[in-house]
Design a protein around this motif. Structure first.
Motif, mmCIF file in Angstrom:
data_model
loop_
_atom_site.group_PDB
_atom_site.id
_atom_site.type_symbol
_atom_site.label_atom_id
_atom_site.label_comp_id
_atom_site.label_asym_id
_atom_site.label_seq_id
_atom_site.Cartn_x
_atom_site.Cartn_y
_atom_site.Cartn_z
ATOM 1 N N VAL A 5 0.869 -1.172 0.000
ATOM 2 C CA VAL A 5 0.000 0.000 0.000
ATOM 3 C C VAL A 5 0.906 1.223 0.000
ATOM 4 O O VAL A 5 2.040 1.162 0.470
ATOM 5 C CB VAL A 5 -0.958 0.023 1.218
ATOM 6 C CG1 VAL A 5 -1.950 -1.129 1.147
ATOM 7 C CG2 VAL A 5 -0.207 -0.006 2.534
ATOM 8 N N ALA A 32 -8.411 2.435 10.726
ATOM 9 C CA ALA A 32 -8.855 2.117 9.367
ATOM 10 C C ALA A 32 -10.241 2.676 9.063
ATOM 11 O O ALA A 32 -10.625 2.795 7.905
ATOM 12 C CB ALA A 32 -8.848 0.607 9.151
ATOM 13 N N SER A 33 -11.008 3.007 10.119
ATOM 14 C CA SER A 33 -12.346 3.560 9.917
ATOM 15 C C SER A 33 -12.698 4.468 11.101
ATOM 16 O O SER A 33 -12.057 4.422 12.150
ATOM 17 C CB SER A 33 -13.376 2.434 9.781
ATOM 18 O OG SER A 33 -13.448 1.681 10.969
ATOM 19 N N GLU A 114 -7.857 -8.642 -0.033
ATOM 20 C CA GLU A 114 -8.542 -7.375 -0.297
ATOM 21 C C GLU A 114 -8.874 -6.645 1.005
ATOM 22 O O GLU A 114 -8.722 -5.422 1.080
ATOM 23 C CB GLU A 114 -9.822 -7.621 -1.113
ATOM 24 C CG GLU A 114 -9.576 -8.121 -2.531
ATOM 25 C CD GLU A 114 -9.233 -9.621 -2.596
ATOM 26 O OE1 GLU A 114 -8.683 -10.030 -3.631
ATOM 27 O OE2 GLU A 114 -9.498 -10.380 -1.634
ATOM 28 N N GLN A 115 -9.336 -7.379 2.011
ATOM 29 C CA GLN A 115 -9.637 -6.752 3.304
ATOM 30 C C GLN A 115 -8.370 -6.181 3.944
ATOM 31 O O GLN A 115 -8.381 -5.065 4.469
ATOM 32 C CB GLN A 115 -10.269 -7.765 4.264
ATOM 33 C CG GLN A 115 -11.704 -8.115 3.954
ATOM 34 C CD GLN A 115 -12.205 -9.197 4.892
ATOM 35 O OE1 GLN A 115 -11.560 -10.233 5.084
ATOM 36 N NE2 GLN A 115 -13.363 -8.966 5.484
ATOM 37 N N GLN A 117 -5.505 -5.346 2.446
ATOM 38 C CA GLN A 117 -5.012 -4.221 1.654
ATOM 39 C C GLN A 117 -5.878 -2.981 1.903
ATOM 40 O O GLN A 117 -5.363 -1.888 2.095
ATOM 41 C CB GLN A 117 -4.995 -4.577 0.176
ATOM 42 C CG GLN A 117 -4.334 -3.514 -0.681
ATOM 43 C CD GLN A 117 -4.063 -4.015 -2.084
ATOM 44 O OE1 GLN A 117 -4.766 -4.882 -2.602
ATOM 45 N NE2 GLN A 117 -3.038 -3.482 -2.699
ATOM 46 N N GLY A 118 -7.188 -3.160 1.951
ATOM 47 C CA GLY A 118 -8.094 -2.041 2.186
ATOM 48 C C GLY A 118 -7.893 -1.411 3.551
ATOM 49 O O GLY A 118 -7.891 -0.188 3.680
ATOM 50 N N GLN A 121 -4.476 0.346 3.668
ATOM 51 C CA GLN A 121 -4.526 1.545 2.822
ATOM 52 C C GLN A 121 -5.316 2.650 3.513
ATOM 53 O O GLN A 121 -4.923 3.818 3.472
ATOM 54 C CB GLN A 121 -5.150 1.217 1.460
ATOM 55 C CG GLN A 121 -5.143 2.396 0.494
ATOM 56 C CD GLN A 121 -3.737 2.793 0.088
ATOM 57 O OE1 GLN A 121 -2.981 1.977 -0.418
ATOM 58 N NE2 GLN A 121 -3.373 4.053 0.301
ATOM 59 N N ALA A 122 -6.414 2.297 4.167
ATOM 60 C CA ALA A 122 -7.221 3.296 4.873
ATOM 61 C C ALA A 122 -6.409 3.964 5.981
ATOM 62 O O ALA A 122 -6.478 5.185 6.161
ATOM 63 C CB ALA A 122 -8.479 2.643 5.446
ATOM 64 N N ASP A 125 -3.971 6.310 4.310
ATOM 65 C CA ASP A 125 -4.667 7.509 3.827
ATOM 66 C C ASP A 125 -4.987 8.449 4.986
ATOM 67 O O ASP A 125 -4.863 9.675 4.850
ATOM 68 C CB ASP A 125 -5.952 7.126 3.083
ATOM 69 C CG ASP A 125 -5.672 6.427 1.750
ATOM 70 O OD1 ASP A 125 -4.533 6.508 1.239
ATOM 71 O OD2 ASP A 125 -6.608 5.785 1.233
#
Length: 138
Positions: A5, A32-33, A114-115, A117-118, A121-122, A125
């Motif tokens: 990432v 992440a969130s 995918e989870q 990496q997501g 990445q979050a 970011d």
């Protein structure tokens, strides 16, 4: 499997490095969130030094410690660390719009690629947004 990432941060390397490696900054961006947060972080930034971040759901339903040991530190350029049986490398590379922060890490079998990496990445970011917003207030 290795996952990569990256993000670009519009700030000088000293500010990017400091925000990535200082506990008082880490607790502000390491999620992440919006329903998660880091409640505490420790950093012993040297080869063989330990780090830990306590990540918790804001509703108190769950949490975990993300912890490991630094295996190689090259100031303003690279951080390598081990966490459990896994490893990760963080590169800080000058780019056209600031510093590119690239994280390469070993995947784990519980969550999909995918989870993972997501999520990573979050977090990265969030890091970029935090550093750029903090830079505007300096």
């Amino acid at each position: 499997m290795r996952i990569t990432v990256e993000t670009s941060v519009a700030a000088p390397i000293d500010q990017v490095w400091r925000a990535y490696t200082t506990p008082a900054d880490i607790v502000n961006w390491n999620a992440a969130s919006d329903d998660w947060h880091t409640t505490r972080a420790t950093v012993d930034l040297r080869d063989g030094g330990a780090f830990s971040s306590r990540m918790e759901a804001k509703d108190g339903s769950m949490g975990f410690d993300f912890a490991g040991t630094y295996t190689k530190i090259v100031e303003h350029k690279r951080i390598e660390y081990a966490f459990g049986e896994r490893k990760a490398e963080v590169e800080f590379v000058p780019g056209p719009d600031g510093i590119v922060v690239r994280v390469v890490f070993d995947s784990e079998p519980t969550h999909s690629v995918e989870q993972q990496q997501g999520g990573w990445q979050a977090i990265l970011d969030n890091f970029a947004r935090y550093v750029e917003a903090k830079r505007k207030t300096l």
